[in-house]
Motif scaffolding. Structure first.
Motif, PDB file in Angstrom:
ATOM      1  N   LYS A  77       0.830  -1.209   0.000  1.00  0.00           N
ATOM      2  CA  LYS A  77       0.000   0.000   0.000  1.00  0.00           C
ATOM      3  C   LYS A  77       0.863   1.257   0.000  1.00  0.00           C
ATOM      4  O   LYS A  77       0.590   2.220  -0.718  1.00  0.00           O
ATOM      5  CB  LYS A  77      -0.918   0.012   1.229  1.00  0.00           C
ATOM      6  CG  LYS A  77      -2.165  -0.842   1.059  1.00  0.00           C
ATOM      7  CD  LYS A  77      -3.111  -0.655   2.248  1.00  0.00           C
ATOM      8  CE  LYS A  77      -4.298  -1.595   2.165  1.00  0.00           C
ATOM      9  NZ  LYS A  77      -5.129  -1.579   3.383  1.00  0.00           N
ATOM     10  N   ILE A 135       3.974   1.660  -1.033  1.00  0.00           N
ATOM     11  CA  ILE A 135       4.651   1.827  -2.321  1.00  0.00           C
ATOM     12  C   ILE A 135       3.634   2.241  -3.376  1.00  0.00           C
ATOM     13  O   ILE A 135       3.894   3.112  -4.212  1.00  0.00           O
ATOM     14  CB  ILE A 135       5.372   0.527  -2.715  1.00  0.00           C
ATOM     15  CG1 ILE A 135       6.438   0.193  -1.663  1.00  0.00           C
ATOM     16  CG2 ILE A 135       6.003   0.644  -4.095  1.00  0.00           C
ATOM     17  CD1 ILE A 135       7.025  -1.193  -1.805  1.00  0.00           C
ATOM     18  N   GLY A 136       2.466   1.634  -3.318  1.00  0.00           N
ATOM     19  CA  GLY A 136       1.412   1.978  -4.262  1.00  0.00           C
ATOM     20  C   GLY A 136       1.007   3.441  -4.175  1.00  0.00           C
ATOM     21  O   GLY A 136       0.741   4.085  -5.190  1.00  0.00           O
ATOM     22  N   PHE A 185       3.535   5.469  -6.023  1.00  0.00           N
ATOM     23  CA  PHE A 185       3.369   5.326  -7.475  1.00  0.00           C
ATOM     24  C   PHE A 185       2.124   6.059  -7.955  1.00  0.00           C
ATOM     25  O   PHE A 185       2.090   6.550  -9.075  1.00  0.00           O
ATOM     26  CB  PHE A 185       3.310   3.845  -7.867  1.00  0.00           C
ATOM     27  CG  PHE A 185       4.661   3.190  -7.943  1.00  0.00           C
ATOM     28  CD1 PHE A 185       5.744   3.856  -8.501  1.00  0.00           C
ATOM     29  CD2 PHE A 185       4.854   1.902  -7.474  1.00  0.00           C
ATOM     30  CE1 PHE A 185       6.994   3.264  -8.585  1.00  0.00           C
ATOM     31  CE2 PHE A 185       6.101   1.288  -7.555  1.00  0.00           C
ATOM     32  CZ  PHE A 185       7.177   1.976  -8.112  1.00  0.00           C
ATOM     33  N   LYS A 186       1.128   6.135  -7.104  1.00  0.00           N
ATOM     34  CA  LYS A 186      -0.076   6.876  -7.487  1.00  0.00           C
ATOM     35  C   LYS A 186       0.247   8.367  -7.638  1.00  0.00           C
ATOM     36  O   LYS A 186      -0.205   9.018  -8.574  1.00  0.00           O
ATOM     37  CB  LYS A 186      -1.167   6.686  -6.443  1.00  0.00           C
ATOM     38  CG  LYS A 186      -2.477   7.310  -6.846  1.00  0.00           C
ATOM     39  CD  LYS A 186      -3.641   6.655  -6.123  1.00  0.00           C
ATOM     40  CE  LYS A 186      -4.931   6.838  -6.884  1.00  0.00           C
ATOM     41  NZ  LYS A 186      -6.072   6.186  -6.244  1.00  0.00           N
ATOM     42  N   LEU A 203       3.026   9.451  -8.510  1.00  0.00           N
ATOM     43  CA  LEU A 203       3.843   9.544  -9.720  1.00  0.00           C
ATOM     44  C   LEU A 203       3.066   9.195 -10.987  1.00  0.00           C
ATOM     45  O   LEU A 203       3.632   9.249 -12.082  1.00  0.00           O
ATOM     46  CB  LEU A 203       5.042   8.608  -9.595  1.00  0.00           C
ATOM     47  CG  LEU A 203       6.056   8.952  -8.504  1.00  0.00           C
ATOM     48  CD1 LEU A 203       7.058   7.829  -8.330  1.00  0.00           C
ATOM     49  CD2 LEU A 203       6.766  10.255  -8.838  1.00  0.00           C
ATOM     50  N   SER A 204       1.804   8.845 -10.853  1.00  0.00           N
ATOM     51  CA  SER A 204       1.046   8.409 -12.020  1.00  0.00           C
ATOM     52  C   SER A 204       0.468   9.574 -12.818  1.00  0.00           C
ATOM     53  O   SER A 204      -0.113   9.372 -13.874  1.00  0.00           O
ATOM     54  CB  SER A 204      -0.080   7.474 -11.590  1.00  0.00           C
ATOM     55  OG  SER A 204      -1.092   8.202 -10.910  1.00  0.00           O
ATOM     56  N   ASP A 205       0.628  10.778 -12.308  1.00  0.00           N
ATOM     57  CA  ASP A 205       0.119  11.948 -13.027  1.00  0.00           C
ATOM     58  C   ASP A 205       1.243  12.608 -13.828  1.00  0.00           C
ATOM     59  O   ASP A 205       2.290  12.956 -13.264  1.00  0.00           O
ATOM     60  CB  ASP A 205      -0.477  12.953 -12.045  1.00  0.00           C
ATOM     61  CG  ASP A 205      -1.134  14.105 -12.770  1.00  0.00           C
ATOM     62  OD1 ASP A 205      -2.350  14.036 -13.017  1.00  0.00           O
ATOM     63  OD2 ASP A 205      -0.415  15.054 -13.134  1.00  0.00           O
ATOM     64  N   PRO A 206       1.038  12.785 -15.142  1.00  0.00           N
ATOM     65  CA  PRO A 206       2.094  13.342 -16.001  1.00  0.00           C
ATOM     66  C   PRO A 206       2.528  14.744 -15.597  1.00  0.00           C
ATOM     67  O   PRO A 206       3.706  15.084 -15.744  1.00  0.00           O
ATOM     68  CB  PRO A 206       1.465  13.336 -17.398  1.00  0.00           C
ATOM     69  CG  PRO A 206       0.006  13.164 -17.182  1.00  0.00           C
ATOM     70  CD  PRO A 206      -0.163  12.411 -15.913  1.00  0.00           C
ATOM     71  N   LEU A 217       4.908  14.342 -12.741  1.00  0.00           N
ATOM     72  CA  LEU A 217       6.201  13.841 -13.217  1.00  0.00           C
ATOM     73  C   LEU A 217       7.040  14.975 -13.786  1.00  0.00           C
ATOM     74  O   LEU A 217       8.244  15.050 -13.552  1.00  0.00           O
ATOM     75  CB  LEU A 217       5.996  12.760 -14.285  1.00  0.00           C
ATOM     76  CG  LEU A 217       5.560  11.390 -13.777  1.00  0.00           C
ATOM     77  CD1 LEU A 217       5.297  10.456 -14.953  1.00  0.00           C
ATOM     78  CD2 LEU A 217       6.631  10.787 -12.865  1.00  0.00           C
TER      79      LEU A 217
END
Lengths: 108, 108
Positions: free
Chosen positions: B7, B9-10, B13-14, B16-19, B22
């Motif tokens: 959870k 780590i997820g 990553f969530k 980081l999931s938006d461009p 990033l």
DNA sequence: TATAAATATTGACAATTATCAATATTATTT
DNA sequence: AAATAATATTGATAATTGTCAATATTTATA
């Protein structure tokens, strides 16, 4: 760097943003596993697992091989390594990165 | 490995999931930047940027420093490196990983 | 004190998604 | 051909989220 690059990387991170999918990746990083074996380690329904495997396959993070009624899944290390490499560039302060102009300026 | 680890780590990553986020990380990985400077490189509203910076700060991927009316942001390399390390473990087939029992078995 | 600049918050909305039960499909076995 | 096992799909729902306009807050300056 193009918006498309950030979008592509973002899509992979979105796939990785689900804890269940992270655990699946952890499992299949060891060896090829069929869905029913993966399912034993998780506390989700079969249809939910199938959904997650579809998402993982569509992202190319995982590949599949069919054998009779079994679907075997394994991690696609090329895609994983490529993602790691691109994330390294984004988080590095070297000029060999995506925000080239800015970071080159920063190096002065 | 505990569900909580996946959870945690997820969640990163969530983030980081938006461009857009990033790209912000790409920018602040070079140098400390104030919000108004970051905004110049993006095609979003000021309130949206503020929202993204809050998300980045809450994840500890980015730290902030206030100077008068300016907020300066920079990348928190410790958190980034920790994430990379944990992701390496998830994607590796060594026994030094999270699915310890399974991967140890696999090594035989 | 009044104005301006930088940033944060609120409220609203459209879009996405993780999940399950139920059902369908595919392949093997009896 | 019928039954079984493994997997995929469908439909529905609750929850999350990225975005903006409008407004609020904070700090410096005239």
């Amino acid at each position: 760097m193009k918006d498309k690059d950030y979008k592509d990387i973002g899509k992979l991170f979105k796939v990785l943003s689900d804890p269940v999918r992270l655990q699946i990746i952890d499992l299949v990083s060891c060896k090829e596993m069929c869905a029913c074996e993966i399912l034993e380690y998780l506390s989700i329904s079969q249809s939910t697992l199938s959904h997650h495997m579809k998402v993982l396959k569509e992202s190319n993070l995982v590949t599949s091989r069919k054998d009779a009624t079994w679907m075997y899944y394994s991690l696609c290390n090329d895609v994983v390594n490529s993602l790691k490499s691109r994330f390294n560039k984004i988080t590095s302060d070297t000029s060999d990165c995506f925000c080239y102009t800015i970071k080159k300026e920063c190096k002065k």
